[in-house]
Design a protein around this motif. Structure first.
Motif: not given
Length: 188
Positions: A95-99, A103-108
């Motif tokens: 869930m943290f990954h998707y959140a 929230d604007g993080c790049s995929k990497v």
């Protein structure tokens, strides 16, 4: 193509709590939530105590501090989920990954942050021991430089493989790097 990474209820409303947890804790003044891509609602209730992203101090120079970055809101629901014994840690970390993406993080960057929380799932930084991976529960000396070195090696691997990353691949990289560090420390 517009990807759905989920959505947050808005901006969290918080207040600092003096004297608890080295002045790093905050209290939510109202409910805050994240709805993941599958529609599951991850709720951080009013009055929940949060401490920002659970980033070991040794990694602050690499990742950032607990209350900065595009992972700040993701860290709130992750904190609450990790403290709920009914929620498997692996589910909270996914869930943290998707959140982070929502929230604007790049995929990497989201994969790098996911790797960081997976390290936290295997290592108890306060007790400096390996959890879940070493059957004899061997204690290892996780110095700040060991943690930084291992995480830097993981980041390097993730950057090299960024086009083909998945939860299984990232988990495999994290486990392998931690086992390599464990083996190297036992041999030295």
């Amino acid at each position: 193509m517009d990807e759905n990474f989920g959505q947050f209820s808005g901006e969290p409303k918080t207040e600092w709590i003096d004297g608890i947890g080295g002045n790093r804790n905050m209290k939510l003044l109202e409910e805050f939530w994240y709805k993941d891509p599958a529609g599951k609602l991850w709720i951080a209730p009013k009055d929940a105590i949060i401490d920002g992203a659970s980033i070991p101090r040794a990694l602050w120079s690499i990742i950032g501090s607990p209350f900065t970055g595009h992972y700040r809101r993701a860290s709130i629901v992750h904190d609450v989920a990790c403290n709920d014994p009914k929620i498997p840690r692996e589910d909270a970390d996914k869930m943290f990954h998707y959140a982070c993406l929502a929230d604007g993080c790049s995929k990497v960057q989201a994969w790098i942050l996911y790797a960081g929380v997976r390290i936290g799932a295997y290592i108890d930084f306060d007790k400096r021991t390996r959890l879940d991976m070493v059957e004899d529960e061997t204690t290892i000396d996780l110095t700040e430089s060991n943690i930084q070195e291992t995480y830097s090696e993981i980041i390097s691997e993730l950057n090299e493989s960024h086009d083909k990353l998945s939860f299984n691949i990232v988990d495999g990289i994290v486990k392998q790097q931690l086992m390599n560090k464990h083996s190297n420390l036992l041999l030295s």
